[in-house]
Every structure is written in structure tokens, then in C-alpha cells.
Design an enzyme around this catalytic site. Structure first.
Site, PDB file in Angstrom:
ATOM      1  N   HIS A  18       1.713  47.610 -43.576  1.00 28.21           N
ATOM      2  CA  HIS A  18       0.921  48.152 -42.471  1.00 28.21           C
ATOM      3  C   HIS A  18      -0.517  47.628 -42.498  1.00 28.21           C
ATOM      4  O   HIS A  18      -1.235  47.744 -41.504  1.00 28.21           O
ATOM      5  CB  HIS A  18       0.904  49.686 -42.577  1.00 28.21           C
ATOM      6  CG  HIS A  18       1.068  50.406 -41.277  1.00 28.21           C
ATOM      7  ND1 HIS A  18       1.580  49.833 -40.129  1.00 28.21           N
ATOM      8  CD2 HIS A  18       0.781  51.706 -40.935  1.00 28.21           C
ATOM      9  CE1 HIS A  18       1.612  50.728 -39.158  1.00 28.21           C
ATOM     10  NE2 HIS A  18       1.133  51.857 -39.606  1.00 28.21           N
TER      11      HIS A  18
ATOM     12  N   ASP B 161       0.382  44.569 -37.687  1.00 26.55           N
ATOM     13  CA  ASP B 161       1.756  44.340 -38.134  1.00 26.55           C
ATOM     14  C   ASP B 161       2.725  44.513 -36.968  1.00 26.55           C
ATOM     15  O   ASP B 161       2.515  45.350 -36.096  1.00 26.55           O
ATOM     16  CB  ASP B 161       2.110  45.303 -39.274  1.00 26.55           C
ATOM     17  CG  ASP B 161       1.915  46.765 -38.893  1.00 26.55           C
ATOM     18  OD1 ASP B 161       0.794  47.134 -38.486  1.00 26.55           O
ATOM     19  OD2 ASP B 161       2.890  47.541 -38.986  1.00 26.55           O
TER      20      ASP B 161
ATOM     21  N   ASN C 182      -3.968  56.043 -37.360  1.00 23.73           N
ATOM     22  CA  ASN C 182      -3.741  56.835 -36.137  1.00 23.73           C
ATOM     23  C   ASN C 182      -4.997  57.075 -35.304  1.00 23.73           C
ATOM     24  O   ASN C 182      -4.900  57.466 -34.140  1.00 23.73           O
ATOM     25  CB  ASN C 182      -3.115  58.186 -36.491  1.00 23.73           C
ATOM     26  CG  ASN C 182      -1.729  58.044 -37.090  1.00 23.73           C
ATOM     27  OD1 ASN C 182      -1.254  56.931 -37.331  1.00 23.73           O
ATOM     28  ND2 ASN C 182      -1.083  59.159 -37.338  1.00 23.73           N
TER      29      ASN C 182
ATOM     30  N   ASN D  25       1.125  53.251 -33.940  1.00 23.08           N
ATOM     31  CA  ASN D  25       0.117  54.311 -33.836  1.00 23.08           C
ATOM     32  C   ASN D  25      -1.311  53.775 -33.743  1.00 23.08           C
ATOM     33  O   ASN D  25      -2.165  54.377 -33.079  1.00 23.08           O
ATOM     34  CB  ASN D  25       0.241  55.273 -35.012  1.00 23.08           C
ATOM     35  CG  ASN D  25       1.463  56.148 -34.902  1.00 23.08           C
ATOM     36  OD1 ASN D  25       1.927  56.461 -33.801  1.00 23.08           O
ATOM     37  ND2 ASN D  25       2.033  56.538 -36.041  1.00 23.08           N
TER      38      ASN D  25
END
Length: 232
Positions: free
Chosen positions: A19, A91, A66, A112
Site C-alpha cells: 500500500h 498502488d 483514508n 480509500n
């Protein structure tokens, strides 16, 4: 001026997560192109430098994934930029590991970090989609993106980072084709014509010496000389 944003999560335990490949890309650009030291600003880390004639501000939001849009929106307002001036490295599950694609606008596909940026600045920014592959089932996605790259993946990851740095000046000049070509030369280098020609040759037998394939010389002795030699 351009604002380049890398997505990831802050903290050492996330540093090598899939991520965090957006953070990795910006770290490599800053290092290879001699950008200024990172400093805290806009709820994130910022480094500034130049690529060609373009001033580039690198931003790694430290709000956790987020809430990435909060940091991006704050930086945009400060520099009086538009979404067209923003490039986001992130990613991408829907691309094979090591693949890269450039995209402007469109949906966030459930990512997100992108979802948060959409909410704060809209969708019309450029994305650099960095392929990490898919774990095979949606229930495994969360654990997959928050796990570290395996040692076996480090080679293609390094090639991808090198390619991004090679093409960074083209990306700054909005030449997406040259940027992607520079990446491709690192991640899928062309084979030389010499290599192709040699690949087509049949393999030589290493156990067969050149002398073994030669015909023996003819015996020019007369019958009488052969007889004499026999009884020597």
C-alpha cells in the site's frame, strides 16, 4: 509548479507495505534527483526540487491513507493549484506487479486514498497507477495491501522505481508517452538483435572436439613399405 503526491501510511511498520508504493516512488525521486530534505507541512512531509524547467513539490500525506485528501487539499490551496497540476502515485490491484499506467480522471475503484482525494479536490487529477497484483479474492485484499513486499518481488520493484526516476523529467513536462517508455526500458528492456541471432543458433556439442570431426589422412605408403614398417 506541480504537486506530486505519493500515497501510503506513515510509520516504520508500514514502510515496505504494498500500500506504500506511492511513498516509495516519491522517496526515490527525491533521492535520485537531489530534492531538498523532507520537512513537515500540510499534514504530511514535503520535499521540493526541479525536474527540467518545472518546479515540483513532493507530498507524502501523513494523515493515514483514508484521509489523504485533507493533506492534498491543503497543499493545493496554499500553492493556488488546480487538479490538473496534481499527480498522484498509488498502488493498483488491477495491474500486474511491476506494470505502470497513467490515467487522468475517472473513478477511484474503491481505493480509500483516492476516494478521499476525490472528496477534497474532485476527480480531474493525474494518477500514476503502480501495479502490485491482486491476491485473488476481495476478502484477502486488506491483508494483502498491508503486507510487505516479498523478497522475491524486490527486483521488479527496484526496476520500477528506477524507471520512474529515469522518466521523471518527461512526466514533469506532461509527456506521458516518453515517461512510460522510460519505465518500460527498465521493466521490460528490449533484446538486442545479436542476442536474438544467437538464440536461434543450434547449441554446439561441447564434448565433440573439432579434430574428432575431421577425416583421417590417407596412408600414402607403398605395400612394401607397410610390410617393412610392420616388422620394425
Amino acid at each position: 509548479m506541480k504537486l506530486w503526491v505519493g500515497l501510503g501510511n506513515p510509520g516504520g511498520k508500514y514502510a515496505m507495505n504494498r500500500h506504500n508504493i506511492g511513498f516509495m516512488a516519491l522517496d526515490r525521486i527525491a533521492e535520485d534527483h537531489g530534492f531538498a530534505p523532507w520537512r513537515g507541512k500540510f499534514q504530511g512531509s514535503v520535499s521540493e526540487g526541479r525536474l527540467g524547467s518545472e518546479k515540483i513539490v513532493l507530498l507524502k500525506p501523513e494523515t493515514f491513507m483514508n484521509l489523504s485528501g485533507q493533506s492534498v487539499g491543503e497543499a493545493m490551496r496554499f500553492y493556488k493549484l488546480t487538479p490538473a497540476d496534481v499527480v498522484v502515485f498509488h498502488d493498483e490491484l488491477d495491474l500486474a506487479p511491476g506494470k505502470l499506467r497513467v490515467k487522468t480522471g475517472g473513478g477511484h475503484a474503491g481505493h480509500n486514498g483516492l476516494r478521499s482525494i476525490h472528496a477534497h479536490i474532485g476527480a480531474e487529477y493525474k494518477r500514476i497507477r503502480l501495479g502490485i497484483g491482486h491476491p485473488g479474492h476481495k476478502d484477502r485484499v486488506s491483508g494483502y495491501v498491508l503486507s510487505d513486499f516479498a523478497k522475491a518481488e524486490r527486483d521488479w520493484l527496484d526496476d520500477l522505481m528506477r524507471g520512474i526516476c529515469d522518466g521523471a523529467s518527461h512526466l514533469a513536462a506532461d509527456d506521458n508517452s516518453k515517461f512510460m517508455n522510460a519505465v518500460a526500458l527498465r521493466t521490460a528492456p528490449p533484446r538486442s538483435s545479436k542476442t536474438k541471432a544467437e538464440a536461434g543458433k543450434p547449441a554446439e556439442n561441447p564434448t565433440k572436439s573439432p579434430q574428432a570431426s575431421e577425416k583421417p589422412a590417407e596412408d600414402a605408403r607403398s605395400p612394401l613399405q607397410k610390410l617393412v614398417d610392420k616388422f620394425k
